[in-house]
Structure formats: C-alpha cells, structure tokens
Design an enzyme around this catalytic site. Sequence first.
Site, PDB file in Angstrom:
ATOM      1  N   GLU A 211      -4.516  -3.810  -2.767  1.00  0.00           N
ATOM      2  CA  GLU A 211      -4.002  -2.436  -2.696  1.00  0.00           C
ATOM      3  C   GLU A 211      -2.507  -2.334  -2.975  1.00  0.00           C
ATOM      4  O   GLU A 211      -1.752  -1.840  -2.149  1.00  0.00           O
ATOM      5  CB  GLU A 211      -4.329  -1.846  -1.320  1.00  0.00           C
TER       6      GLU A 211
ATOM      7  N   GLU B 223     -14.721  -5.156  -1.580  1.00  0.00           N
ATOM      8  CA  GLU B 223     -15.002  -4.549  -0.272  1.00  0.00           C
ATOM      9  C   GLU B 223     -16.143  -3.560  -0.476  1.00  0.00           C
ATOM     10  O   GLU B 223     -16.149  -2.811  -1.447  1.00  0.00           O
ATOM     11  CB  GLU B 223     -13.776  -3.806   0.277  1.00  0.00           C
TER      12      GLU B 223
ATOM     13  N   HIS C  93       0.781  -1.244   0.000  1.00  0.00           N
ATOM     14  CA  HIS C  93       0.000   0.000   0.000  1.00  0.00           C
ATOM     15  C   HIS C  93       0.821   1.307   0.000  1.00  0.00           C
ATOM     16  O   HIS C  93       0.653   2.139  -0.876  1.00  0.00           O
ATOM     17  CB  HIS C  93      -0.936  -0.036   1.207  1.00  0.00           C
TER      18      HIS C  93
HETATM   19  C1  IPT Z   1      -9.270  -0.836   1.986  1.00  0.00           C
HETATM   20  C2  IPT Z   1      -8.367  -1.953   2.368  1.00  0.00           C
HETATM   21  O1  IPT Z   1      -8.288  -2.911   1.350  1.00  0.00           O
HETATM   22  C3  IPT Z   1      -8.740  -2.630   3.635  1.00  0.00           C
HETATM   23  O2  IPT Z   1      -7.662  -3.409   4.068  1.00  0.00           O
HETATM   24  C4  IPT Z   1      -9.147  -1.636   4.665  1.00  0.00           C
HETATM   25  O3  IPT Z   1      -8.081  -0.779   4.912  1.00  0.00           O
HETATM   26  C5  IPT Z   1     -10.280  -0.840   4.150  1.00  0.00           C
HETATM   27  O4  IPT Z   1      -9.922  -0.167   2.994  1.00  0.00           O
HETATM   28  C6  IPT Z   1     -10.738   0.210   5.139  1.00  0.00           C
HETATM   29  O5  IPT Z   1     -10.972  -0.272   6.404  1.00  0.00           O
HETATM   30  S1  IPT Z   1      -8.207   0.292   1.192  1.00  0.00           S
HETATM   31  C7  IPT Z   1      -8.858   1.897   1.227  1.00  0.00           C
HETATM   32  C8  IPT Z   1      -7.808   2.844   0.723  1.00  0.00           C
HETATM   33  C9  IPT Z   1     -10.091   2.015   0.422  1.00  0.00           C
END
Ligand code: IPT
Length: 1000
Positions: free
Chosen positions: A433, A503, A392
């Site tokens: 990411e 997500e 990331h």
């Molecule tokens: C996204 C991530 O994949 C996850 O690990 C977690 O951080 C989530 O967001 C938030 O809780 S990344 C984000 C930059 C959209």
Amino acid sequence: MTGSPMTVRPWESPELTAWRRLPMHAVDRRSGGLPLDGPWRFQLLPAPDAPLSEEWTESVVPGSWTTQDTGDLPWYTNWRMPWPEFPPLSPAANPTGVYEREFTVPADWAGRRVVLHVGAAESVLMAEVNGRPVGMGKDSHLASEFDITSAVRPGAAGTVRLTVVKWSDASHIEDQDQWWHGGITRSVFLYATDPLWLADVRITAPADGRLMVDAQVRAAGGPLPEGWRVSGQMEGAGELVPDQEYAEWCAREARVSDFLGEARLRATVPDVRAWSAETPELYGLTLRLHRPDGSVADTSRHRIGFRTVEITGKDLLVNGERVFIRGVNRHDFHPLTGRTVTAGEMRADLETIKRFGFNAVRTSHYPNDPALLDLADELGLYLVDEANIESHDHAHELADDPRYLAAFTERVARMALRDKNHPSVIVWSLGNESDYGANHDAAAGWLRRYDPTRPLQYEGAAKTDWSSPEVASDILCPMYASLDEITAHAASGEQTKPLILCEYSHAMGNSNGTLADHWAAIETTPGLQGGFIWEFWDHGILQRTGDGDGPGRPAGLAGAGAYADGMTAAGYRWAYGGDFGDTPNDGAFCADGLVFPDRTPKPAMYEHREIAAPVRLSHAPSHGLPYGHDGDVRITNAQHFRDLSWLSAEWVLSSQDAATRTAPAVLPDVPPGGSADVPLPAGLLAAAAGDGGEMWLTLRVTTRDDEPWAPRGTEVCTPQVQLRRRDTPAAWPAAGAEGGAWDEDWAVIGADGLLRHPLLSSPPTLSLWRAPTDNDLLGGAADHWHRLGLDRLVREPVSVERAGGPVTVRATYPTAAGAVAHEQVFTPLSGGGLLVEETAVLPEGLADAARVGTVFETVSGLDRMEWYGQGPWETYPDRRAGGPVGHHRARMDRLFTPYLRPQESGGRSGVRDFSLLSEETGAGLTVRLDAPRQVSVTRHRASGLAAATHHDELVPLPHCVVHLDAAHRGLGTASCGPDTLPRYRLGAGTYRWSWTLRPL
Ligand code: IPT
C-alpha cells in the site's frame, strides 16, 4: 547522536538511512555470542533531544515499551498517520527510549572483531558504546549490526546505550495497519569473529540437486591475505568442490582489485529429495573459512532445501508443479508483549497455520524474525517475504520522493540479503500500500539483478492495469478483488501473470463468507492460483479493566483456556483501537484475524481446513442418490507432491435417527492429483440398514504419524457425502396427522395470539434482524436494516382463529418499507407437542434483510445443546463447507463465539433437529425442523450483542435465546472487500417454514 556534537536530526532525515551499519548478510550469528537480552536501565524521554534525567527505571529487552507500564501506550490506526506532520517530519512530542546496561566482553575475544547486533528497534536506533557513538540504523523489522571492536576492551566491563526514537521520517513508510509501539523488539547480542571472516553466504539449490555456494570473505582493515580457502561439507553430498573456473576468474580479478574475497563451491546431490511445503526436506551444510595455515577462522551452518520457483505463462511453478497458494497474512503480534514474539510462539503460529490447511504465509508487512524463516523451512510453508515499506497515508508523495529512494531500495535489498537462502521464500514483495513510483522500480531493479531465482510481487504496481507485463510485479496480486473480477480477468485473454490475491477474505469478526465459492473457482479456473486471507491475528491486547487502562500484566492471566470458554478472565478484556485513549484510532479494525489474540482458532479456520483438504470425497460418477448399500465413492488426493500414506482414516456413518457408527478406512495408493473409486464400507452400511432418516458418510482423516507440525492422530479434514435423503414429507407431522388436543394447562394461545408455553419464557415471534457483524456494519447492511426499522420490530396482532385443533394467528410487523404479514398456525400434537407452521411475506423494499425466522426464549436451566445438522463449530449459509452433517453436542457457553466486538455469533447451519437440555436432569425441549435450517442458541439477545462494545459488558441470560431461520443472510467480507454473493442474500416475497416443539 545523544551527547555528540552532531547536529543532524536523524529522525527527520530520510536520506540518512544508516550510519556505520554493517551490510546485511545470511551468516547466522545467533549462537555463540554474548546475549544482552533481559532487563536494561531505561528512561522514556518526551523527545529525542530532551535531556536525560537521573531517573532510571527498567525495561525488558526484547520488548515493546508500550506494553511495559512506561506511560507510553499502544496506539492503533489503520492507514492514517496518528499525527499531522508531513513527511519527513515527526511530532515534537516524540517518546524516546534510552536503554543502558553493562556488559563484559569475554577476555578470549582479544584480537577478534566484535559486533553489536540489535534485532529490531522501532523506529530509529542510535547506539553508543562506552560513550562513543558506534552507529545508527532504521527499519523497525530488520537487524542493525555495528562493528564495536575499537570501542571495547576484552575482559573489561563496558556500557552500551541504545537510544530508540519512536516517531521519525521512517514512520511515514512504516504506516502499516497495526498497533504503533516503541522499543527494541528483537534480541540484542554481541558476537565476535576472526579478523578474517565469512561476511556472507549465498546458496543456490534448485530442485535438480545441483548446489552452488558462494562465500564472501572479508578481512578487518585491509586486503585479504594470500592462501585463504573455503571448504564445505554437505549431508548427502560430502565434500563440496571448488568451482575451478570461478576460482581462476577471481584470482585474475583479485590481482587487479586486491579485494576479491569470493569463493564458489559446487556439489550435486544424487537423488535429491526436493523441498516443498508438503515435503520440507532439508539438508545440512557446513561452510568453513580456513586461514592460510589451514586452521578454521569461521564457520557457517545452513539448512538447505532444494527447490525451483519459476513463472511459466500464467502459472507459478514450484518444482515444476502449479501449486495452489493457500495463504494467510501474518503480523508479528502478541497480546501481552505487542510486537515481541518468541521462537516458541512463532512455532505455535505456524503449526496452527499448517494444521488448518494453509501452505503459505505472506509476512505482512515486513520481514519477520529470522526464527520464523527457519521454522517455515522446517515445517513447510511457502513465504512471500515482504519489505518493510508502507507509506499508506502519504503513498502518492513518497513513491516518487527521491529523499526516500535509498530507504525503499535498502529495505528491499537488506531483506533479500538476509533471507535469500531460505527455501521457504518463494516470492519477494516490495511492500504494501505505497502507491507505485520510481522508488519501487529502483528497488525492483536491484532485486531482479540480485536474485534472478525468485519472482517479485507488489500489489500497487499492477493496481490500475492488471494486464501490463511491464510493471514491478511478476505476479498479479490484487487485494479484495471480487470473484467476478478475478474470473473475468482469467477468462479475458488479457491475463499475463499468475493471479494470486495478496489479501482476500477479510476475517474481521464473524466473517470469511464465500471462501468455498472462491476456492471452487480457483481450483477450476486456469490462471487463478490462490491467495492470502487477511489475516491470521486478531490484534486484541490484553487490558485490565478494573484498575486503569494499562496493557494487562502479569502474563498468562487470560490464557487459551479461559478464552476458549468464551470469556477472558474477569477484570480483563481484549483491547482494540481507542481502548488506551489513543486518538485518532480505527477501533476494532485490528480485530480481523482467523485466531483470537490467544491463538484460539475461530470457526472460519475449520472452513479453511476443509476447503484445503488433502483428501476429497465424492460420489463415483456412475452413481446417484440413493446408494443403498453398494456402489463406490471416489477418493481424490488433492496434494501436489505427496501420496496419502501419511494419513489414516475412518468411516463415520451418521443417520438422523440413529447413533453414529464408525469403521476403519483404508486410503488408496493414489499419486498427487490422482483419484480412486473405492467401495462403500459394506459392513457399516449393513449394520445401519435399519437406521431411519437421511444418511451421511464422512471420511475422518488424521495424521498417521507425528508430523513436524502435528502429533499423530491430529484431524486433518472430514470430507463428506450424502448417502440417503430424508424421507420427508411423509415423516413430517402434517396438521392433524398426529392427533393432539389443546391442553390449556400446558400451552395457551392468548387473545393477542402469543403462545404461553411452560418451556418458553418468551413466545415465538418474527425476527428479521441480527446483531450486525463487522461486515454488516462497515459494508452498509446494518444501516439499511436500521433505516427499515428491523432492529426494533414491533408486532401488531391482527387475528386469532380457532378451529378446534389448529389455531391460526395473523400479525403484521410495520417497517419503513411496508408491513410484513406473518402467519403462525399452532397445532397441538400428541404427548404435549406442538406444530408451528409459519409464513412471512416480505414486501419488495425488505429485500436483503438479515434473516427471516422465529425467535423465542426458553426457560432457565438448559445448559446443553444436541443437534443433528452441521457442526460442531459455528457455520453460516456462505461459510458452511467445514461443518460436516452429523450428531453434535456442545455446552451452551461453547456454542457462542466471542468475537472481540460482540455481534451475531454462534449460528449452526443445516440443523434438522435439536434439543436443549439440563445436563443434570436431562429434561428440556426438542425442536424438529421441516428442512435443514440456520439455528442459533445463545445466552444473548441480538439487541444486547449489538449494544455492547466488548465482551466484559455482556451479561449472559440464565435462559436461551433461540433463532430458527427460514433464511439467513450470508456473512460475506464487506468490512474490507466484497459482500456475500447474491445467492446468499434474501429476496422479498413469501417464506414458509415449520417446526415442532416437544418436551424432553
Ligand atoms: C489492506 C492492508 O494491506 C492491510 O494491512 C489491512 O489494512 C487490510 O487492508 C484491512 O484490514 S489495505 C485496504 C485499503 C484495502
């Protein structure tokens, strides 16, 4: 290596992913070995090249040393690296754990090949046996195995030392949003094989029952002997047959290469029962490797699920069906042990996930313990198995960095090599990411060739161009896209792939607003097929608050019971980022799950359970309201593969003014996707003929028998239809309709226009604010309210008019965007009651307030709430699909949801009336509302909630704080993702609401 002349620093060498690590495989060696779990001698060095001291302590394996009082504590960052060094470097201060213990290789292992298995180590593992370096490995979430045959003597004692370096070049690609830990987090054991062994087994088992098994055989130190053979026996298919053509090919090739230890077996299972998340049918398979004399050299046992995954156009098909993916992201997490979870805990996670209607898990963001995959096969869950790659903070640099090429491909390959035989794995993921670069394409290339039976996905590959078919993702799996974006894409004609959000619906604090809106669209829009809620766990670590800041131990002090009651055990709290002195950190952003750290489900889980209901109830199309006592309701089977015979049901009839009535229900015999119209339960309706008020019919659906994930009688869903509307306004006490007179000894309106009432400790005033939720804070709404001054509203009385009965009070509440005019008309009702009719006019600049409504505080001693409305769990205007309307009751402390960072909580939607009473005497007050309203009753003022950072700071009031809202803003998911939809926001303009208050 420690103590070796090697000068290379493996923790700063990304090209060096491993040394002497054995290839990954799918032969389960967990049983029959020599377990090495338990206490090990331990010392924590300040850096990998620091000298060992004489001082040994103890550390338990498996475990995170960061939760074992070693001095190194958990550290939480979201995407930023916790230290400034650029890849591939790591900081000079680099906690390094040295683990050591004795073991004795059993004497009867003489002549066998001995392997050391280390389940997982964070983040670089270096192994020595009897002082000899035996290997090195990286990837904190996959096992490393080393052949230690030549380093040990069967029957004799030996010493194994495992050195684990916390920070490394690999940390830069393990930059996931979670606590940083260190340690050996999965089991360690030794196992032995024959010098001729089954090195790998690959099973291809499509839904048509045509099984193919490929075994790979290896021999220690040279070519395979002549005459070895593999046999297979399969439950339901008997003996497997060698694939003749393949055998001949191998024989031919082997003459050239001398090393073709491959065998292929086949079988066809007649009338195969296909595996799916709904029908997790597994068949046992035993493979045996025979020495030339026929004796068995090695055995490998498998549980096979026959299923087919394919993508056809914009649909992901399992066994030919376009299944909805009702997924959740799950991390390996435990509030006491950090990253180490037992098989029992994993089972409890997955059972919870199943019970709340999920059928899929993304193993965010790394391969899980092998036990989790076994459980997913057994309980029935589709997995997106994700490789341990998240770069990331340095995503763009590393995606194309050739120094990391091997790490990317290996992490993906080793996952697939290990997990390929699990029917639960339906999709591979290249990681999370990490931007998109050549390293991803390399990994995707390997994977596509190695496993053509499954699609792969990678969110980063399709980020910029949703329509491109070329990139390294067979699925369009965006994160946190808005409903508008995904429906627009589905309608665009440009969609080339199934759209399954990797997500969505960020579960931080009081959240998951608009989940029902998402699913209404998903279930009706071709091309939309589901998604994975972020996330399962609130990563709160149990922390002592009394004496120091170490992670809480001993275990069990804040068990499920204590926390379900709304509080952790005294002296403990759920810690989040910053609570261990970890700087920099990302605060409570790790508390973003659907369950609390002790796995107690949050109210949003019930929302999901209802949205995912296998049984749906609706009005049969021929009918409208009101039904009277005849007519049909429609029951739909919303599953993909199962009929309804595994479920039981009962009818529940609730009318506002009568007790709840129930009757047994018979579920119709409808196939998946089918529906049947069934008559309303006539007997039940006849009995309820005289019941007044509105009427709702609920189908309470439970498991008929024990399911692998739930005992018989577990509630599965409670779909509901309304049968009769309430007969307002006739029943509503219009001013004067119910003659009353002011009894000044009882209730008084003062010259300031405030009500003094013996049941209230604080008079009803206007409220426009709520204690900001995480979504409100991170999404900006809280700032907006603060700028307007809604969090510190001041009432200015304007006039009090008395006209015999009713008293009209006018007040204004100045804000930065103009004053809100508020009017209250108080009318006495017979029997000591009071009618309050309110109007508030919000100027234009006050749009998007948190709420418009009344707040008052009661006298002490009221400890139970009974209400008619949605419940029993917490609901909000954009998260209320899971709360059936009915009579509900709860103890006051159970009404409140203890989100880790205190915030607005405990609301109930659609409340028509409620009573607050003393459990002891039954005395109290009752409130009736003019329409279904959002109500919350807690022991906390909004200001108190907003000021606290953790629950242990909150002191419950002895009385209740009551909010009755004419309107309440939706929750949305703006802490990471879209805010609530416009229809759940408050506009400017005039609001009217009224209510009655009576003594009980
Ligand atoms: C996204 C991530 O994949 C996850 O690990 C977690 O951080 C989530 O967001 C938030 O809780 S990344 C984000 C930059 C959209």
